[in-house]
Scaffold this motif. Structure first.
Motif, short mmCIF file in Angstrom:
data_model
loop_
_atom_site.label_atom_id
_atom_site.label_comp_id
_atom_site.label_asym_id
_atom_site.label_seq_id
_atom_site.Cartn_x
_atom_site.Cartn_y
_atom_site.Cartn_z
N UNK A 1 0.38 -1.27 -0.39
CA UNK A 1 -0.02 -0.21 -0.31
C UNK A 1 0.94 1.06 0.14
N UNK A 2 1.66 0.84 0.14
CA UNK A 2 3.06 2.33 0.27
C UNK A 2 3.24 2.39 -1.10
N UNK A 3 2.81 3.71 -1.71
CA UNK A 3 2.53 4.93 -2.59
C UNK A 3 4.12 4.92 -3.72
N UNK A 4 4.86 4.13 -4.06
CA UNK A 4 6.18 3.90 -4.56
C UNK A 4 5.88 4.29 -5.86
N UNK A 5 4.72 4.85 -6.66
CA UNK A 5 4.42 5.66 -8.35
C UNK A 5 4.28 6.57 -7.49
#
Length: 216
Positions: free
Chosen positions: A167-171
């Motif tokens: 769920x970490x928004x790396x984008x």
């Protein structure tokens, strides 16, 4: 947007925004006149991150400044940036390398991490945190070996791999990734603790039977 609009968009009072500007936590706005500056979406994102670090992570200003410096350093990998935030929210543990019991507990912690094949920095403060847990268990006369903690470790990795890291928004921006890590780590940690205690009550009721109301 003007500072009043930035305050409305972020929910942060104007005096607090000015304090963050003075402390260098928030980048200066684009100066449009001697008394006026314009702010944008990046300022809103930065304020969201500062609030997460301050209100959820409970970090002092010095630690927040260190995390923000890592976020702004484009030469650092995302792993390094997230690690800086992760280490910052860890409680401070004072190691006692000359104490035999502490040395043994730290050895157990290191062995467990190695046996699990986890990639954890040798200087990670979380190693000392785990050693402190093992030392406390030992002093209470409870199972205090890495092997005794393995079931917890395996469940932890399962939760992290299947639910948290994803769920970490790396984008998206680095600010948003760090915010998600801090909020997720702290809030999900609390949720896990509450759910464990609820499960313990339910298991107790099932095993020992219910006789009266809790707290009577």
């Amino acid at each position: 947007m003007r500072i009043s609009q930035l305050s409305a968009a972020s929910g942060v009072p104007i005096p607090t925004i000015k304090y963050y500007l003075r402390e260098g936590l928030l980048p200066a706005g684009e100066q449009t006149s001697a008394t006026r500056a314009e702010y944008g979406a990046r300022h809103v994102r930065r304020l969201r991150l500062i609030r997460a670090l301050l209100e959820v992570g409970r970090l002092p200003i010095a630690a927040i400044r260190k995390v923000l410096a890592a976020v702004d350093d484009e030469t650092l990998s995302m792993h390094h940036v997230l690690g800086t935030a992760h280490y910052a929210i860890a409680p401070e543990i004072e190691p006692h390398p000359d104490d035999e019991a502490w040395h043994a507990a730290r050895g157990e912690a290191d062995r467990l991490i190695a046996d699990l094949g986890w990639q954890v920095d040798a200087q990670a403060p979380t190693r000392d945190e785990l050693a402190q847990v093992i030392l406390t268990l030992d002093r209470l006369g409870l199972p205090a070996t890495g092997e005794a903690l393995r079931p917890y470790a395996e469940k932890a990795m399962e939760l992290v791999a299947e639910h948290e890291i994803g769920v970490i928004p790396l984008d998206r921006t680095r600010e948003e990734a760090v915010e998600a890590l801090v909020v997720g780590t702290v809030v999900h940690g609390r949720a896990l603790d509450v759910l464990r205690r609820l499960a313990q009550e339910s298991a107790s009721a099932r095993i020992f039977g219910i006789s009266g109301t809790s707290g009577d």
